[in-house]
Design a protein around this motif. Structure first.
Motif, PDB file in Angstrom:
ATOM      1  N   ALA A 100      15.588  35.651  -2.100  1.00  0.00           N
ATOM      2  CA  ALA A 100      15.625  35.505  -3.561  1.00  0.00           C
ATOM      3  C   ALA A 100      14.958  34.195  -3.992  1.00  0.00           C
ATOM      4  O   ALA A 100      14.334  34.134  -5.063  1.00  0.00           O
ATOM      5  CB  ALA A 100      17.072  35.547  -4.047  1.00  0.00           C
ATOM      6  N   LEU A 101      15.062  33.151  -3.181  1.00  0.00           N
ATOM      7  CA  LEU A 101      14.451  31.857  -3.504  1.00  0.00           C
ATOM      8  C   LEU A 101      12.968  31.791  -3.143  1.00  0.00           C
ATOM      9  O   LEU A 101      12.260  30.888  -3.593  1.00  0.00           O
ATOM     10  CB  LEU A 101      15.183  30.731  -2.779  1.00  0.00           C
ATOM     11  N   GLN A 102      12.484  32.716  -2.359  1.00  0.00           N
ATOM     12  CA  GLN A 102      11.100  32.666  -1.871  1.00  0.00           C
ATOM     13  C   GLN A 102      10.073  32.573  -3.000  1.00  0.00           C
ATOM     14  O   GLN A 102       9.146  31.761  -2.891  1.00  0.00           O
ATOM     15  CB  GLN A 102      10.812  33.873  -0.965  1.00  0.00           C
ATOM     16  N   PRO A 103      10.187  33.349  -4.097  1.00  0.00           N
ATOM     17  CA  PRO A 103       9.193  33.186  -5.175  1.00  0.00           C
ATOM     18  C   PRO A 103       9.197  31.759  -5.740  1.00  0.00           C
ATOM     19  O   PRO A 103       8.127  31.202  -6.034  1.00  0.00           O
ATOM     20  CB  PRO A 103       9.624  34.188  -6.236  1.00  0.00           C
ATOM     21  N   TYR A 104      10.368  31.176  -5.884  1.00  0.00           N
ATOM     22  CA  TYR A 104      10.451  29.811  -6.396  1.00  0.00           C
ATOM     23  C   TYR A 104       9.847  28.812  -5.403  1.00  0.00           C
ATOM     24  O   TYR A 104       9.160  27.861  -5.792  1.00  0.00           O
ATOM     25  CB  TYR A 104      11.891  29.429  -6.724  1.00  0.00           C
ATOM     26  N   LEU A 105      10.089  29.047  -4.130  1.00  0.00           N
ATOM     27  CA  LEU A 105       9.498  28.183  -3.103  1.00  0.00           C
ATOM     28  C   LEU A 105       7.978  28.303  -3.092  1.00  0.00           C
ATOM     29  O   LEU A 105       7.266  27.300  -2.913  1.00  0.00           O
ATOM     30  CB  LEU A 105      10.077  28.516  -1.723  1.00  0.00           C
ATOM     31  N   ASP A 106       7.481  29.508  -3.303  1.00  0.00           N
ATOM     32  CA  ASP A 106       6.033  29.713  -3.388  1.00  0.00           C
ATOM     33  C   ASP A 106       5.462  28.961  -4.600  1.00  0.00           C
ATOM     34  O   ASP A 106       4.389  28.345  -4.518  1.00  0.00           O
ATOM     35  CB  ASP A 106       5.701  31.205  -3.481  1.00  0.00           C
ATOM     36  N   GLN A 107       6.189  29.007  -5.728  1.00  0.00           N
ATOM     37  CA  GLN A 107       5.747  28.276  -6.926  1.00  0.00           C
ATOM     38  C   GLN A 107       5.736  26.775  -6.664  1.00  0.00           C
ATOM     39  O   GLN A 107       4.806  26.072  -7.081  1.00  0.00           O
ATOM     40  CB  GLN A 107       6.648  28.588  -8.117  1.00  0.00           C
ATOM     41  N   ILE A 108       6.752  26.275  -5.987  1.00  0.00           N
ATOM     42  CA  ILE A 108       6.821  24.846  -5.667  1.00  0.00           C
ATOM     43  C   ILE A 108       5.634  24.463  -4.788  1.00  0.00           C
ATOM     44  O   ILE A 108       4.993  23.422  -5.002  1.00  0.00           O
ATOM     45  CB  ILE A 108       8.156  24.500  -4.986  1.00  0.00           C
ATOM     46  N   THR A 109       5.297  25.292  -3.819  1.00  0.00           N
ATOM     47  CA  THR A 109       4.155  25.024  -2.942  1.00  0.00           C
ATOM     48  C   THR A 109       2.865  24.995  -3.763  1.00  0.00           C
ATOM     49  O   THR A 109       2.020  24.106  -3.575  1.00  0.00           O
ATOM     50  CB  THR A 109       4.078  26.091  -1.830  1.00  0.00           C
ATOM     51  N   LEU A 110       2.725  25.951  -4.659  1.00  0.00           N
ATOM     52  CA  LEU A 110       1.535  26.018  -5.511  1.00  0.00           C
ATOM     53  C   LEU A 110       1.444  24.781  -6.404  1.00  0.00           C
ATOM     54  O   LEU A 110       0.369  24.168  -6.531  1.00  0.00           O
ATOM     55  CB  LEU A 110       1.559  27.293  -6.356  1.00  0.00           C
ATOM     56  N   ILE A 111       2.565  24.401  -7.015  1.00  0.00           N
ATOM     57  CA  ILE A 111       2.580  23.205  -7.869  1.00  0.00           C
ATOM     58  C   ILE A 111       2.240  21.971  -7.047  1.00  0.00           C
ATOM     59  O   ILE A 111       1.494  21.086  -7.491  1.00  0.00           O
ATOM     60  CB  ILE A 111       3.948  23.055  -8.575  1.00  0.00           C
ATOM     61  N   GLU A 112       2.773  21.879  -5.820  1.00  0.00           N
ATOM     62  CA  GLU A 112       2.483  20.737  -4.954  1.00  0.00           C
ATOM     63  C   GLU A 112       0.992  20.663  -4.642  1.00  0.00           C
ATOM     64  O   GLU A 112       0.395  19.579  -4.664  1.00  0.00           O
ATOM     65  CB  GLU A 112       3.288  20.839  -3.657  1.00  0.00           C
ATOM     66  N   GLU A 113       0.374  21.814  -4.386  1.00  0.00           N
ATOM     67  CA  GLU A 113      -1.068  21.835  -4.127  1.00  0.00           C
ATOM     68  C   GLU A 113      -1.843  21.394  -5.367  1.00  0.00           C
ATOM     69  O   GLU A 113      -2.816  20.630  -5.268  1.00  0.00           O
ATOM     70  CB  GLU A 113      -1.509  23.239  -3.696  1.00  0.00           C
ATOM     71  N   GLN A 114      -1.402  21.850  -6.544  1.00  0.00           N
ATOM     72  CA  GLN A 114      -2.079  21.468  -7.798  1.00  0.00           C
ATOM     73  C   GLN A 114      -1.910  19.973  -8.066  1.00  0.00           C
ATOM     74  O   GLN A 114      -2.853  19.299  -8.501  1.00  0.00           O
ATOM     75  CB  GLN A 114      -1.549  22.286  -8.966  1.00  0.00           C
ATOM     76  N   VAL A 115      -0.711  19.451  -7.824  1.00  0.00           N
ATOM     77  CA  VAL A 115      -0.466  18.012  -8.008  1.00  0.00           C
ATOM     78  C   VAL A 115      -1.348  17.225  -7.063  1.00  0.00           C
ATOM     79  O   VAL A 115      -1.928  16.183  -7.445  1.00  0.00           O
ATOM     80  CB  VAL A 115       1.028  17.688  -7.809  1.00  0.00           C
ATOM     81  N   SER A 116      -1.452  17.681  -5.818  1.00  0.00           N
ATOM     82  CA  SER A 116      -2.298  17.002  -4.849  1.00  0.00           C
ATOM     83  C   SER A 116      -3.751  17.017  -5.317  1.00  0.00           C
ATOM     84  O   SER A 116      -4.458  16.001  -5.219  1.00  0.00           O
ATOM     85  CB  SER A 116      -2.172  17.680  -3.493  1.00  0.00           C
ATOM     86  N   ALA A 117      -4.216  18.161  -5.866  1.00  0.00           N
ATOM     87  CA  ALA A 117      -5.594  18.252  -6.373  1.00  0.00           C
ATOM     88  C   ALA A 117      -5.778  17.326  -7.575  1.00  0.00           C
ATOM     89  O   ALA A 117      -6.813  16.640  -7.706  1.00  0.00           O
ATOM     90  CB  ALA A 117      -5.936  19.695  -6.749  1.00  0.00           C
ATOM     91  N   LEU A 118      -4.776  17.286  -8.464  1.00  0.00           N
ATOM     92  CA  LEU A 118      -4.852  16.385  -9.627  1.00  0.00           C
ATOM     93  C   LEU A 118      -4.862  14.928  -9.178  1.00  0.00           C
ATOM     94  O   LEU A 118      -5.576  14.095  -9.760  1.00  0.00           O
ATOM     95  CB  LEU A 118      -3.672  16.622 -10.566  1.00  0.00           C
ATOM     96  N   GLU A 119      -4.092  14.620  -8.166  1.00  0.00           N
ATOM     97  CA  GLU A 119      -4.045  13.257  -7.657  1.00  0.00           C
ATOM     98  C   GLU A 119      -5.407  12.862  -7.103  1.00  0.00           C
ATOM     99  O   GLU A 119      -5.891  11.737  -7.358  1.00  0.00           O
ATOM    100  CB  GLU A 119      -2.961  13.164  -6.572  1.00  0.00           C
ATOM    101  N   GLN A 120      -6.029  13.764  -6.359  1.00  0.00           N
ATOM    102  CA  GLN A 120      -7.365  13.498  -5.830  1.00  0.00           C
ATOM    103  C   GLN A 120      -8.365  13.302  -6.970  1.00  0.00           C
ATOM    104  O   GLN A 120      -9.223  12.392  -6.919  1.00  0.00           O
ATOM    105  CB  GLN A 120      -7.817  14.651  -4.903  1.00  0.00           C
TER     106      GLN A 120
END
Length: 133
Positions: A100-120
């Motif tokens: 049940a938490l997997q979609p939220y975990l996937d969203q967190i991973t996606l947001i983390e990747e986007q934050v990393s891209a924004l940071e770069q």
């Protein structure tokens, strides 16, 4: 050698006298009285009965001990089965919650990747702005 009237010499009589001293007299073997045999047999059977009763009692006690040990072992196995069933149930619940938490975990991973891209991008922008100065 001179023979006596009986036809036995003195030397022979003397030898016979010595042999008689060497011979033991045999006593007649007598059977014990019937009452003694009966009493001895009863005593023997009584003692055998006591011995066998003791052996059977010891064996019976051993079997009772084994029976009690088997009952306790059976109870322990039932307890272990209950614990295993509870663990299995809890594991299934955890797997369902994780699913049940997997979609939220996937969203967190996606947001983390986007934050990393924004940071770069921010680092690049900062580097570029420093060049402009």
């Amino acid at each position: 050698m001179a023979a006596t009237a009986e036809g036995v010499s003195a030397a022979q009589r003397e030898g016979l006298g010595r042999d008689d001293a060497m011979v033991e007299t045999a006593e007649e073997a007598t059977e014990p009285a019937e009452a003694d045999i009966t009493e001895l047999c009863q005593d023997m059977f009584s003692k055998m009965a006591t011995y066998l009763t003791g052996e059977l009692t010891a064996t019976s006690e051993d079997y009772k001990l084994l029976e009690n040990m088997n009952k306790l072992t059976s109870l322990k196995y039932l307890e272990m089965k209950d614990i295993a069933v509870n663990i299995s149930r809890n594991l299934k619940d955890l797997n369902q919650k994780y699913a049940a938490l997997q979609p939220y975990l996937d969203q967190i991973t996606l947001i983390e990747e986007q934050v990393s891209a924004l940071e770069q991008a921010a680092y690049k922008l900062d580097a570029y702005s420093k060049k402009l100065d």
